[in-house]
Design a protein around this motif. Structure first.
Motif, PDB file in Angstrom:
ATOM      1  N   VAL A 258      -5.496  -5.804  -6.869  1.00  0.00           N
ATOM      2  CA  VAL A 258      -6.426  -6.278  -5.843  1.00  0.00           C
ATOM      3  C   VAL A 258      -6.252  -7.782  -5.640  1.00  0.00           C
ATOM      4  CG1 VAL A 258      -8.866  -6.665  -5.306  1.00  0.00           C
ATOM      5  CG2 VAL A 258      -8.109  -4.429  -6.142  1.00  0.00           C
ATOM      6  N   ASP A 259      -6.187  -8.524  -6.747  1.00  0.00           N
ATOM      7  CA  ASP A 259      -6.038  -9.979  -6.651  1.00  0.00           C
ATOM      8  C   ASP A 259      -4.684 -10.363  -6.064  1.00  0.00           C
ATOM      9  OD1 ASP A 259      -4.722  -9.023  -8.908  1.00  0.00           O
ATOM     10  OD2 ASP A 259      -5.907 -10.206 -10.326  1.00  0.00           O
ATOM     11  N   LEU A 260      -3.637  -9.684  -6.508  1.00  0.00           N
ATOM     12  CA  LEU A 260      -2.300  -9.994  -6.005  1.00  0.00           C
ATOM     13  C   LEU A 260      -2.204  -9.729  -4.503  1.00  0.00           C
ATOM     14  CD1 LEU A 260       1.080  -9.364  -7.619  1.00  0.00           C
ATOM     15  CD2 LEU A 260       0.701  -8.374  -5.368  1.00  0.00           C
ATOM     16  N   GLU A 261      -2.713  -8.579  -4.063  1.00  0.00           N
ATOM     17  CA  GLU A 261      -2.630  -8.241  -2.639  1.00  0.00           C
ATOM     18  C   GLU A 261      -3.355  -9.258  -1.777  1.00  0.00           C
ATOM     19  OE1 GLU A 261      -3.731  -6.823   1.206  1.00  0.00           O
ATOM     20  OE2 GLU A 261      -5.160  -7.143  -0.419  1.00  0.00           O
ATOM     21  N   TRP A 262      -4.544  -9.710  -2.225  1.00  0.00           N
ATOM     22  CA  TRP A 262      -5.305 -10.665  -1.420  1.00  0.00           C
ATOM     23  C   TRP A 262      -4.571 -11.996  -1.329  1.00  0.00           C
ATOM     24  CZ3 TRP A 262      -7.815 -15.357  -1.314  1.00  0.00           C
ATOM     25  CH2 TRP A 262      -8.740 -15.544  -0.272  1.00  0.00           C
ATOM     26  N   CYS A 263      -4.008 -12.445  -2.446  1.00  0.00           N
ATOM     27  CA  CYS A 263      -3.275 -13.712  -2.442  1.00  0.00           C
ATOM     28  C   CYS A 263      -2.024 -13.618  -1.576  1.00  0.00           C
ATOM     29  CB  CYS A 263      -2.896 -14.110  -3.865  1.00  0.00           C
ATOM     30  SG  CYS A 263      -4.276 -14.641  -4.907  1.00  0.00           S
TER      31      CYS A 263
ATOM     32  N   ASN B 187      -0.883   1.875  -6.916  1.00  0.00           N
ATOM     33  CA  ASN B 187      -1.020   0.699  -6.068  1.00  0.00           C
ATOM     34  C   ASN B 187       0.279  -0.083  -5.941  1.00  0.00           C
ATOM     35  OD1 ASN B 187      -3.649   1.469  -5.740  1.00  0.00           O
ATOM     36  ND2 ASN B 187      -4.519  -0.105  -7.057  1.00  0.00           N
ATOM     37  N   ALA B 188       1.108  -0.057  -6.987  1.00  0.00           N
ATOM     38  CA  ALA B 188       2.420  -0.699  -6.877  1.00  0.00           C
ATOM     39  C   ALA B 188       3.244  -0.019  -5.793  1.00  0.00           C
ATOM     40  CB  ALA B 188       3.148  -0.649  -8.217  1.00  0.00           C
ATOM     41  N   ILE B 189       3.258   1.311  -5.795  1.00  0.00           N
ATOM     42  CA  ILE B 189       4.000   2.053  -4.774  1.00  0.00           C
ATOM     43  C   ILE B 189       3.398   1.799  -3.390  1.00  0.00           C
ATOM     44  CG2 ILE B 189       4.626   4.352  -3.957  1.00  0.00           C
ATOM     45  CD1 ILE B 189       6.191   3.465  -6.417  1.00  0.00           C
ATOM     46  N   ALA B 190       2.076   1.725  -3.323  1.00  0.00           N
ATOM     47  CA  ALA B 190       1.420   1.465  -2.039  1.00  0.00           C
ATOM     48  C   ALA B 190       1.818   0.099  -1.488  1.00  0.00           C
ATOM     49  CB  ALA B 190      -0.098   1.543  -2.204  1.00  0.00           C
ATOM     50  N   LEU B 191       1.852  -0.922  -2.342  1.00  0.00           N
ATOM     51  CA  LEU B 191       2.164  -2.275  -1.878  1.00  0.00           C
ATOM     52  C   LEU B 191       3.633  -2.423  -1.507  1.00  0.00           C
ATOM     53  CD1 LEU B 191       0.007  -4.563  -4.210  1.00  0.00           C
ATOM     54  CD2 LEU B 191      -0.499  -3.722  -1.914  1.00  0.00           C
ATOM     55  N   VAL B 192       4.492  -1.679  -2.164  1.00  0.00           N
ATOM     56  CA  VAL B 192       5.914  -1.718  -1.820  1.00  0.00           C
ATOM     57  C   VAL B 192       6.118  -1.288  -0.369  1.00  0.00           C
ATOM     58  CG1 VAL B 192       8.116  -0.522  -2.230  1.00  0.00           C
ATOM     59  CG2 VAL B 192       6.840  -1.489  -4.161  1.00  0.00           C
ATOM     60  N   GLN B 193       5.233  -0.450   0.136  1.00  0.00           N
ATOM     61  CA  GLN B 193       5.364   0.058   1.501  1.00  0.00           C
ATOM     62  C   GLN B 193       4.769  -0.866   2.565  1.00  0.00           C
ATOM     63  OE1 GLN B 193       4.424   4.480   1.649  1.00  0.00           O
ATOM     64  NE2 GLN B 193       3.883   4.081  -0.480  1.00  0.00           N
ATOM     65  N   ARG B 194       4.163  -1.986   2.149  1.00  0.00           N
ATOM     66  CA  ARG B 194       3.517  -2.885   3.111  1.00  0.00           C
ATOM     67  C   ARG B 194       4.465  -4.007   3.519  1.00  0.00           C
ATOM     68  NH1 ARG B 194      -2.840  -3.259   1.167  1.00  0.00           N
ATOM     69  NH2 ARG B 194      -3.113  -0.991   0.861  1.00  0.00           N
ATOM     70  N   SER B 195       4.563  -4.234   4.815  1.00  0.00           N
ATOM     71  CA  SER B 195       5.558  -5.162   5.348  1.00  0.00           C
ATOM     72  C   SER B 195       5.303  -6.611   4.955  1.00  0.00           C
ATOM     73  CB  SER B 195       5.618  -5.043   6.869  1.00  0.00           C
ATOM     74  OG  SER B 195       4.352  -5.362   7.453  1.00  0.00           O
ATOM     75  N   TYR B 196       4.030  -7.000   4.778  1.00  0.00           N
ATOM     76  CA  TYR B 196       3.739  -8.403   4.486  1.00  0.00           C
ATOM     77  C   TYR B 196       3.946  -8.768   3.022  1.00  0.00           C
ATOM     78  CZ  TYR B 196      -0.770  -6.465   2.963  1.00  0.00           C
ATOM     79  OH  TYR B 196      -1.741  -5.737   2.337  1.00  0.00           O
ATOM     80  N   VAL B 197       4.145  -7.782   2.162  1.00  0.00           N
ATOM     81  CA  VAL B 197       4.417  -8.055   0.743  1.00  0.00           C
ATOM     82  C   VAL B 197       5.882  -8.443   0.608  1.00  0.00           C
ATOM     83  CG1 VAL B 197       4.448  -7.082  -1.587  1.00  0.00           C
ATOM     84  CG2 VAL B 197       2.619  -6.453   0.013  1.00  0.00           C
TER      85      VAL B 197
ATOM     86  N   TRP C 297       9.756  -9.123  -0.424  1.00  0.00           N
ATOM     87  CA  TRP C 297      10.741  -8.318  -1.122  1.00  0.00           C
ATOM     88  C   TRP C 297      11.006  -8.828  -2.527  1.00  0.00           C
ATOM     89  CZ3 TRP C 297      12.323  -3.616  -0.710  1.00  0.00           C
ATOM     90  CH2 TRP C 297      12.234  -2.966   0.521  1.00  0.00           C
ATOM     91  N   SER C 298      10.793 -10.101  -2.768  1.00  0.00           N
ATOM     92  CA  SER C 298      10.969 -10.634  -4.120  1.00  0.00           C
ATOM     93  C   SER C 298      10.059  -9.906  -5.100  1.00  0.00           C
ATOM     94  CB  SER C 298      10.710 -12.139  -4.143  1.00  0.00           C
ATOM     95  OG  SER C 298       9.438 -12.436  -3.580  1.00  0.00           O
ATOM     96  N   TRP C 299       8.799  -9.678  -4.700  1.00  0.00           N
ATOM     97  CA  TRP C 299       7.884  -8.938  -5.571  1.00  0.00           C
ATOM     98  C   TRP C 299       8.256  -7.466  -5.619  1.00  0.00           C
ATOM     99  CZ3 TRP C 299       4.561  -4.796  -4.967  1.00  0.00           C
ATOM    100  CH2 TRP C 299       3.711  -4.544  -6.060  1.00  0.00           C
ATOM    101  N   LYS C 300       8.595  -6.879  -4.486  1.00  0.00           N
ATOM    102  CA  LYS C 300       8.937  -5.453  -4.449  1.00  0.00           C
ATOM    103  C   LYS C 300      10.119  -5.141  -5.357  1.00  0.00           C
ATOM    104  CE  LYS C 300       7.347  -4.758   0.330  1.00  0.00           C
ATOM    105  NZ  LYS C 300       7.754  -4.418   1.712  1.00  0.00           N
ATOM    106  N   SER C 301      11.158  -5.960  -5.293  1.00  0.00           N
ATOM    107  CA  SER C 301      12.345  -5.705  -6.114  1.00  0.00           C
ATOM    108  C   SER C 301      12.011  -5.784  -7.593  1.00  0.00           C
ATOM    109  CB  SER C 301      13.454  -6.709  -5.761  1.00  0.00           C
ATOM    110  OG  SER C 301      13.055  -8.033  -6.093  1.00  0.00           O
ATOM    111  N   MET C 302      11.203  -6.759  -7.939  1.00  0.00           N
ATOM    112  CA  MET C 302      10.809  -6.931  -9.331  1.00  0.00           C
ATOM    113  C   MET C 302       9.966  -5.759  -9.812  1.00  0.00           C
ATOM    114  SD  MET C 302       8.328  -9.912 -10.796  1.00  0.00           S
ATOM    115  CE  MET C 302       7.044  -9.299  -9.696  1.00  0.00           C
ATOM    116  N   GLU C 303       9.011  -5.340  -8.994  1.00  0.00           N
ATOM    117  CA  GLU C 303       8.098  -4.279  -9.404  1.00  0.00           C
ATOM    118  C   GLU C 303       8.818  -2.937  -9.500  1.00  0.00           C
ATOM    119  OE1 GLU C 303       4.476  -3.374 -10.970  1.00  0.00           O
ATOM    120  OE2 GLU C 303       5.275  -5.331 -10.384  1.00  0.00           O
ATOM    121  N   LEU C 304       9.699  -2.646  -8.580  1.00  0.00           N
ATOM    122  CA  LEU C 304      10.449  -1.392  -8.632  1.00  0.00           C
ATOM    123  C   LEU C 304      11.338  -1.327  -9.868  1.00  0.00           C
ATOM    124  CD1 LEU C 304      11.416  -0.980  -4.870  1.00  0.00           C
ATOM    125  CD2 LEU C 304       9.835   0.459  -6.185  1.00  0.00           C
TER     126      LEU C 304
END
Length: 299
Positions: A188-193, A241-251, A253-260
């Motif tokens: 929740v905190d990460l997504e808002w930031c 929620n990690a999978i959900a955020l990976v699908q959001r365009s405004y997140v 790719w640096s975070w997505k690659s790391m999280e995946l």
């Protein structure tokens, strides 16, 4: 609600309760000395605030159900806005803020708004003695986090701050939007930031301030490193929620690659070191599936 509360145009605080003990109540009562304090209680049973022992100056919101951290924060922030507050310091029920943190965070925010103009949130470095002391601030890097030591006398641009101890600029709350209720608890905190930064606002770590805060449950030591422990249900929300955020365009790719890259590693840890092992793995996989099919909210 008293006229003194309504007229307070400074910083307010929001504390989220869930089955609080006497220590949680005492910590919230202390916050009432520093301005408007809103306690949002996600405990399933509604209890009178007087019976809990809360200071009568505290604005108490009893949900009678666990509506999640995002919804509770949103309720508290909206209450502070109605009271005329300019900033909101957020706390978990187990956080131990110092007097210096409570008074200086809003000052830092105000000073940076004069210099930078577009600041969404400021926050301290958190200290969890169980996990090895003061945690670094972070920026997202390709496949890994860039860790920034909390040193110096100037705020540090970061990619996100944990909720507890962070101070939100309420002037931009409407533009950035509330916390994402659908996430319920984790990220929740990460997504808002991330959303704030995507809209052009700064997220600033304040390196000279500390917050005593326990991240997660009982820590687990694996191959010489200590990791925060969580329940199986928390691992469900983490994976979903990690999978959900990976699908959001405004997140980014640096975070997505790391999280995946980290998800399989986490799953292996759950299966090898968390008990009951099968339950942790089952809930994590269920979370991943629900993330893929768009299931959100409370499980």
């Amino acid at each position: 609600m008293s006229a003194s509360v309504v007229g307070n145009a400074g910083a307010g605080s929001v504390v989220v309760f869930y089955r609080p003990d006497a220590g949680c109540v005492a910590r919230a009562n202390r916050l009432a000395e520093f301005g408007v304090c809103v306690v949002v209680d996600n405990t399933e049973k509604v209890v009178d605030p007087g019976a809990l022992g809360l200071d009568p100056r505290i604005i108490y919101i009893a949900n009678g159900a666990n509506l999640g951290i995002a919804t509770a924060i949103n309720q508290g922030v909206e209450t502070l806005i109605a009271c005329g507050c300019l900033s909101a310091i957020l706390f978990d029920q187990d956080s131990e803020p110092s007097e210096r943190l409570l008074t200086e965070l809003p000052r830092v925010l105000g000073k940076e708004l004069v210099v930078r103009r577009k600041v969404a949130i400021v926050g301290p470095a958190y200290e969890d003695v169980r996990l090895g002391g003061v945690a670094p601030f972070v920026r997202f890097g390709c496949m890994k986090l860039k860790r920034i030591a909390p040193k110096g006398d100037k705020p540090i641009d970061v990619d996100f701050l944990i909720t507890s101890g962070s101070c939100i600029n309420l002037d931009v709350w409407r533009e950035i939007g509330p916390m994402d209720d659908e996430l319920f608890i984790d990220f929740v905190d990460l997504e808002w930031c991330v959303r704030a930064r995507n809209k052009g606002y700064d997220v600033l770590g304040v390196p000279w301030l500390r917050l005593a805060h326990e991240l997660g449950g009982k820590p687990v030591r694996i191959f010489g490193r200590t990791y925060p422990g969580h329940s199986a249900i928390r691992h469900y929300y983490m994976f979903r929620n990690a999978i959900a955020l990976v699908q959001r365009s405004y997140v980014p790719w640096s975070w997505k690659s790391m999280e995946l890259m980290r998800l399989p590693f986490r799953l292996a840890i759950y299966g090898l070191f968390m008990r009951p092992r099968l339950e942790h793995v089952r809930m994590a996989l269920l979370g991943a599936w629900h993330g893929l099919i768009g299931r959100r909210g409370v499980l």
